[in-house]
Design a protein around this motif. Structure first.
Motif, short mmCIF file in Angstrom:
data_model
loop_
_atom_site.label_atom_id
_atom_site.label_comp_id
_atom_site.label_asym_id
_atom_site.label_seq_id
_atom_site.Cartn_x
_atom_site.Cartn_y
_atom_site.Cartn_z
N SER A 58 0.83 -1.21 0.00
CA SER A 58 0.00 0.00 0.00
C SER A 58 0.86 1.25 0.00
O SER A 58 2.06 1.22 0.32
N THR A 59 0.23 2.36 -0.36
CA THR A 59 0.88 3.67 -0.35
C THR A 59 -0.13 4.74 0.02
O THR A 59 -1.35 4.53 -0.08
N GLN A 60 0.35 5.87 0.45
CA GLN A 60 -0.46 7.05 0.73
C GLN A 60 0.10 8.18 -0.12
O GLN A 60 1.29 8.50 -0.01
N ALA A 61 -0.73 8.75 -1.02
CA ALA A 61 -0.26 9.78 -1.94
C ALA A 61 -1.05 11.07 -1.74
O ALA A 61 -2.19 11.05 -1.26
N THR A 105 -1.93 5.48 -7.65
CA THR A 105 -2.71 6.59 -7.12
C THR A 105 -2.55 7.79 -8.04
O THR A 105 -1.42 8.22 -8.31
N LEU A 106 -3.69 8.34 -8.54
CA LEU A 106 -3.69 9.54 -9.38
C LEU A 106 -4.85 10.43 -8.93
O LEU A 106 -6.02 10.10 -9.13
N ALA A 161 -4.90 10.32 -0.48
CA ALA A 161 -5.64 9.07 -0.57
C ALA A 161 -4.66 7.89 -0.51
O ALA A 161 -3.50 8.00 -0.89
N GLY A 162 -5.17 6.81 -0.01
CA GLY A 162 -4.36 5.60 0.07
C GLY A 162 -4.77 4.59 -0.98
O GLY A 162 -5.88 4.63 -1.51
N ALA A 168 -2.22 17.15 -6.50
CA ALA A 168 -3.08 17.05 -7.67
C ALA A 168 -2.28 16.69 -8.91
O ALA A 168 -1.20 17.24 -9.14
N GLY A 169 -2.82 15.75 -9.70
CA GLY A 169 -2.23 15.40 -10.98
C GLY A 169 -0.93 14.60 -10.90
O GLY A 169 -0.27 14.40 -11.92
N LEU A 170 -0.55 14.12 -9.73
CA LEU A 170 0.69 13.38 -9.58
C LEU A 170 0.39 11.88 -9.48
O LEU A 170 -0.32 11.46 -8.57
N LYS A 171 0.94 11.13 -10.42
CA LYS A 171 0.71 9.69 -10.42
C LYS A 171 1.80 8.99 -9.61
O LYS A 171 2.98 9.23 -9.80
#
Length: 391
Positions: A309-312, A335-336, A343-344, A315-318
Motif C-alpha cells: 500500500s501507499t499514501q499519496a 494513485t492519481l 488518498a491511500g 493534484a495530478g501526480l501519479k
C-alpha cells in the motif's frame, strides 16, 4: 592374463603353506578388538582358510569376471555412476560444483549376488583381497538395497564372517557419518570389529558407502535383501523397520510451515525507488523477510498472498508501486488524484512460488507519504498452502 593367473596361484600357494603351518601372528596384528577373543577367532578362521584354500581359485575367478582387464584386488564394482535420482530444472554453478564433489552422484555400482544376506556359496569370498577406492552403492540383480543393521548368520553373504553395520544408517541432514562394522563368527555377532566405514544417505532413499579393507579373511560386506523394498519408497517416505528384518515405506510426518510478515516504511518516498527497504517490521513469522534488503524469499513451495500500500497526495501526480516477483513486475498499486487531496491505495496479489523465489516492492515514480507514527507505506504477505516440491 596368464601372468596374473600365475601371480594369483603363487599367492594362494603361499597362503596355504602359511596357514597350515599354524603361523597366525600376522592376522592377529590386524584385529582391532580385544586380543584374546579375536586371536581365537582368527585361529578358527585360518583353519577354515586351509580348508577353503582349494576353492580360492574359483572365488578369485568370480572377482576377475567383474573386470578381466584388471588385477583381482582392483575389481570392487562394475561401473562408476553419476546419475541423478531427482531431476531438477537447473542449478547454479556452485550447486554444480557441490554435485561434482558429492558421492551421491559419483559412486561405483557393487552388484554381486553372492553378497546377499540369503546367499551361501561353496567358495568363500574375502573383501581383504579387494582394493577399495572411493564410494560404492549396493545392488542386487539391478535393484538398490543397503547393508544390514543386524547380525547376519555365519557363512552367509558368500563368506565365513559376514560384515554388517553396527549402527543405524544416517539421515539426509546428517551428511557423511562414520560407522563401525562387525563380523559374525562362532555365535559372536561382533567377533571381528573391522575397520570403520563412511556412509551417506542420498536423494531417492539410497545410501553410498566408503568401504575399507577388512581386518582379516574371510570377511565380506553384506547386502540386505530385506531392504529391497526401500528402493520403492518415494522421497516423501522413510524406510523403517522395528526388527531390522521386515522393512516398509512410511510417509514422513511433515509439519506445515507458518509464514507471515508485515512491514512498513516510516518516511516519505519521492521519485523512483528500485527496492523499498521496509525497515519497520511488525510481524515476521518464519523469518522469510529481510528488513535490510526489503526482500521476501519464499522458504517453501506454495501459494502465497501479498499486499502492498501507499499514501499519496497532490493534484495530478501519479504514484505507482509495483510488486516484483523474480524480476517480473506483476501487480501495481496506483494513485492519481484529480485535485489536491490525500488518498491511500492497497493492492493484493496471489501466486504460486517455488522455494527461493524473490519478492519485493519498487516505486516507479510519484510521491508516497509516511512518517514515524504512521503505517501507510506497507508490504506484507502470508503462506496460504504449502505444496510438495514435485506437485
Amino acid at each position: 592374463m596368464g601372468a596374473l593367473a600365475l601371480a594369483v596361484f603363487v599367492t594362494l600357494s603361499s597362503c596355504v603353506s602359511v596357514c597350515c603351518s599354524g603361523n597366525t601372528h600376522s592376522a592377529e596384528e590386524t584385529l582391532r578388538m580385544e586380543k584374546k577373543p579375536q586371536a581365537a577367532a582368527v585361529k578358527e578362521l585360518q583353519t577354515s582358510e586351509c580348508e577353503e584354500a582349494t576353492h580360492d581359485h574359483e572365488a578369485l575367478a568370480q572377482i576377475l569376471e567383474t573386470n578381466p582387464e584388471e588385477p583381482a584386488e582392483e575389481a570392487a564394482g562394475s561401473a562408476t555412476c553419476g546419475e541423478d535420482d531427482e531431476e531438477e530444472d537447473g542449478f547454479s554453478p556452485s550447486e554444480a560444483h557441490r554435485r561434482d564433489l558429492d558421492p551421491c552422484f559419483h559412486y561405483t555400482v557393487l552388484d554381486q549376488a553372492w553378497r546377499a544376506t540369503n546367499s551361501s556359496t561353496k567358495s568363500k569370498m574375502c573383501d581383504r583381497h579387494v582394493k577399495w577406492a572411493g564410494w560404492y552403492r549396493l545392488f542386487y540383480n539391478g535393484r538398490s538395497l543397503q547393508m544390514p543393521e543386524r547380525c547376519v548368520p555365519v557363512n552367509k553373504c558368500g563368506t565365513h564372517a559376514p560384515l554388517w553395520l553396527a549402527g543405524p544408517h544416517p539421515r539426509r541432514r546428517d551428511g557423511v557419518v562414520t560407522r563401525n562394522v562387525c563380523g559374525h563368527w562362532k555365535d559372536k555377532c561382533c567377533a571381528f570389529l573391522s575397520t570403520p566405514i563412511q556412509v551417506k544417505k542420498c536423494p531417492g532413499n539410497y545410501y553410498v558407502y566408503k568401504f575399507t579393507m577388512p581386518s582379516t579373511c574371510y570377511l565380506a560386506y553384506c547386502a540386505d535383501v530385506n531392504t529391497l523394498v526401500c528402493g520403492q519408497c518415494s522421497k516423501y517416505e522413510l524406510c523403517v523397520s522395528r526388527d531390522k528384518i521386515n522393512w516398509r515405506c512410511k510417509k514422513k510426518n511433515t509439519i506445515p510451515m507458518k509464514v507471515h510478515f508485515f512491514a512498513s516504511f516510516p518516511a516519505p518516498l519521492t521519485g523512483k525507488v528500485k527496492r523499498i527497504k521496509y525497515s519497520r517490521v511488525l510481524v515476521n513469522t518464519g523469518r522469510a523477510f529481510n528488513r535490510w534488503s526489503g526482500v521476501f524469499r519464499a522458504p517453501v513451495r506454495g501459494v502465497y498472498q501479498f499486499f502492498f500500500s501507499t499514501q499519496a497526495s497532490g493534484a495530478g501526480l501519479k504514484t505507482d508501486l509495483w510488486l516484483v516477483v523474480n524480476d517480473y513486475w506483476v501487480a501495481v498499486s496506483r494513485t492519481l488524484l484529480p485535485r489536491a487531496s490525500s488518498a491511500g491505495s492497497l493492492s493484493t496479489y496471489m501466486t504460486l512460488l517455488n522455494r527461493g523465489a524473490v519478492v519485493y516492492v519498487t516505486q516507479d515514480g510519484g510521491q508516497s507519504w509516511a512518517d514515524a507514527a504512521s503505517v501507510t507505506i506497507t508490504f506484507g504477505g502470508s503462506l496460504l498452502v504449502q505444496w510438495r516440491e514435485s506437485e
